[in-house]
Design a protein around this motif. Structure first.
Motif, PDB file in Angstrom:
ATOM      1  N   SER A 153       0.819  -1.217   0.000  1.00  0.00           N
ATOM      2  CA  SER A 153       0.000   0.000   0.000  1.00  0.00           C
ATOM      3  C   SER A 153       0.848   1.260   0.000  1.00  0.00           C
ATOM      4  O   SER A 153       0.331   2.359  -0.245  1.00  0.00           O
ATOM      5  CB  SER A 153      -0.924   0.006   1.226  1.00  0.00           C
ATOM      6  OG  SER A 153      -0.181   0.203   2.425  1.00  0.00           O
TER       7      SER A 153
ATOM      8  N   PHE B  66       1.967   7.913   1.838  1.00  0.00           N
ATOM      9  CA  PHE B  66       0.512   7.773   1.950  1.00  0.00           C
ATOM     10  C   PHE B  66      -0.223   8.246   0.707  1.00  0.00           C
ATOM     11  O   PHE B  66      -1.410   8.569   0.765  1.00  0.00           O
ATOM     12  CB  PHE B  66       0.011   8.537   3.180  1.00  0.00           C
ATOM     13  CG  PHE B  66       0.618   8.058   4.468  1.00  0.00           C
ATOM     14  CD1 PHE B  66       0.211   6.861   5.047  1.00  0.00           C
ATOM     15  CD2 PHE B  66       1.620   8.789   5.094  1.00  0.00           C
ATOM     16  CE1 PHE B  66       0.776   6.408   6.219  1.00  0.00           C
ATOM     17  CE2 PHE B  66       2.192   8.337   6.277  1.00  0.00           C
ATOM     18  CZ  PHE B  66       1.772   7.148   6.838  1.00  0.00           C
TER      19      PHE B  66
ATOM     20  N   TYR C 128      -3.214   6.002  -0.065  1.00  0.00           N
ATOM     21  CA  TYR C 128      -4.330   6.195   0.859  1.00  0.00           C
ATOM     22  C   TYR C 128      -5.118   7.451   0.496  1.00  0.00           C
ATOM     23  O   TYR C 128      -6.358   7.444   0.497  1.00  0.00           O
ATOM     24  CB  TYR C 128      -3.810   6.295   2.297  1.00  0.00           C
ATOM     25  CG  TYR C 128      -3.253   5.003   2.831  1.00  0.00           C
ATOM     26  CD1 TYR C 128      -4.069   4.097   3.510  1.00  0.00           C
ATOM     27  CD2 TYR C 128      -1.919   4.660   2.639  1.00  0.00           C
ATOM     28  CE1 TYR C 128      -3.559   2.898   4.000  1.00  0.00           C
ATOM     29  CE2 TYR C 128      -1.397   3.466   3.114  1.00  0.00           C
ATOM     30  CZ  TYR C 128      -2.220   2.593   3.793  1.00  0.00           C
ATOM     31  OH  TYR C 128      -1.717   1.405   4.272  1.00  0.00           O
TER      32      TYR C 128
ATOM     33  N   ALA D 262      -4.183  -0.176  -0.184  1.00  0.00           N
ATOM     34  CA  ALA D 262      -4.453   0.851   0.823  1.00  0.00           C
ATOM     35  C   ALA D 262      -5.877   0.714   1.370  1.00  0.00           C
ATOM     36  O   ALA D 262      -6.094   0.790   2.590  1.00  0.00           O
ATOM     37  CB  ALA D 262      -4.252   2.237   0.215  1.00  0.00           C
TER      38      ALA D 262
ATOM     39  N   VAL E  35      -7.039  -0.265   5.247  1.00  0.00           N
ATOM     40  CA  VAL E  35      -7.999   0.522   6.026  1.00  0.00           C
ATOM     41  C   VAL E  35      -9.136  -0.362   6.529  1.00  0.00           C
ATOM     42  O   VAL E  35      -9.592  -0.220   7.676  1.00  0.00           O
ATOM     43  CB  VAL E  35      -8.549   1.688   5.172  1.00  0.00           C
ATOM     44  CG1 VAL E  35      -9.715   2.371   5.888  1.00  0.00           C
ATOM     45  CG2 VAL E  35      -7.451   2.689   4.868  1.00  0.00           C
TER      46      VAL E  35
END
Length: 284
Positions: free
Chosen positions: A34, A64, A67, A253, A257
């Motif tokens: 991710s 990130f 994400y 990602a 989560v």
């Protein structure tokens, strides 16, 4: 003898550590993937680099970026909230209903008590998919389609949870209940003030089982929640697979989560979970 015991213990721990790494590999790979872009994921697929995060100079938008892109592409926050409402609703009402049912079957004497317990256990062998059609018809007739009520209510009662509660309450000392009755406590007061506070392990066990089962639910939310406003995270994940182009970094990602809540729940309740499984069906 002590040397042999020490060798056996070391061997056991080594085997357990190796098994733990074996089960953790998919989670680690998902988490690391991710943080990578498409090229890095497939480049590192056949080497140990698949389990190592990319170097800081290899990330264009930061660790990130996937994400951020995943949350921008799909309303993941809404789906997560819907899953939390759905799952926590089943847990809260399920703990109340199933614990009272288990307590009644463990303590009360009424006609055909054993028969009804057998019926409850027998429902465990019925595939859930086999009752989805009549269950959907019932929910539709009640006007609960595309509502949280339609998602939650059909799964409040759970045969396995009732069985766990009953087995745990069977081992509960009757002397404590008799002493409470002498002091003038009602039957419900005994259950609420004495049984519940002393039964944290089995409550935690049932809560974890219900959370894992229903957080991962796909078919029932897919059937009942056709409105996007109440779709759960498992339905939302399908957008990443059905809406081309497929960005595997974003997929990983989103999966990460979706996995985090289960890890949090199990981490904080694992001690009670182990106690509940250990004590259920055994004398305290």
């Amino acid at each position: 003898m002590r040397k042999k015991q020490l060798i056996n213990k070391i061997t056991l721990y080594v085997v357990l550590i190796l098994l733990s790494f074996l089960f953790l590999f998919p989670l680690v790979w998902m988490l690391v993937s991710s943080l990578k872009n498409e090229f890095q994921i497939f480049r590192d697929m056949t080497s140990l680099k698949a389990f190592l995060p990319p170097a800081p100079n290899e990330t264009e938008g930061g660790y990130f970026q996937n994400y951020i892109a995943a949350f921008q592409r799909v309303d993941l926050l809404r789906y997560i909230m819907n899953s939390l409402i759905y799952t926590l609703g089943i847990i809260v009402f399920g703990l109340l209903v199933n614990s009272m049912a288990g307590y009644a079957l463990a303590r009360f004497r009424f006609p055909l008590a054993g028969f009804w317990m057998g019926v409850i256990i027998a429902t465990l062998i019925v595939p859930p998919e086999s009752i989805f059609l009549p269950l959907y018809v019932l929910v539709y007739d009640l006007g609960w389609v595309n509502t949280y009520t339609g998602l939650i209510v059909p799964f409040i009662a759970n045969a396995f949870a009732i069985f766990l509660f009953r087995q745990f309450f069977l081992d509960f000392p009757k002397e404590l209940e008799e002493a409470a009755k002498i002091d003038g406590c009602s039957q419900f007061g005994i259950f609420w003030r004495m049984i519940v506070p002393l039964s944290k392990p089995v409550f935690a066990t049932v809560a974890i089982v219900l959370f894992i089962n229903h957080w991962n639910d796909f078919l029932w939310p897919l059937v009942v929640a056709s409105d996007e406003s109440i779709r759960t995270i498992q339905i939302g994940l399908q957008y990443f697979m059905n809406d081309p182009p497929i960005q595997w970094g974003q997929v990983m990602a989103a999966l990460t989560v979706a996995t985090v809540p289960m890890l949090i729940i199990f981490t904080f309740l694992q001690r009670y979970y182990v106690q509940g499984l250990t004590h259920t069906g055994s004398k305290n």
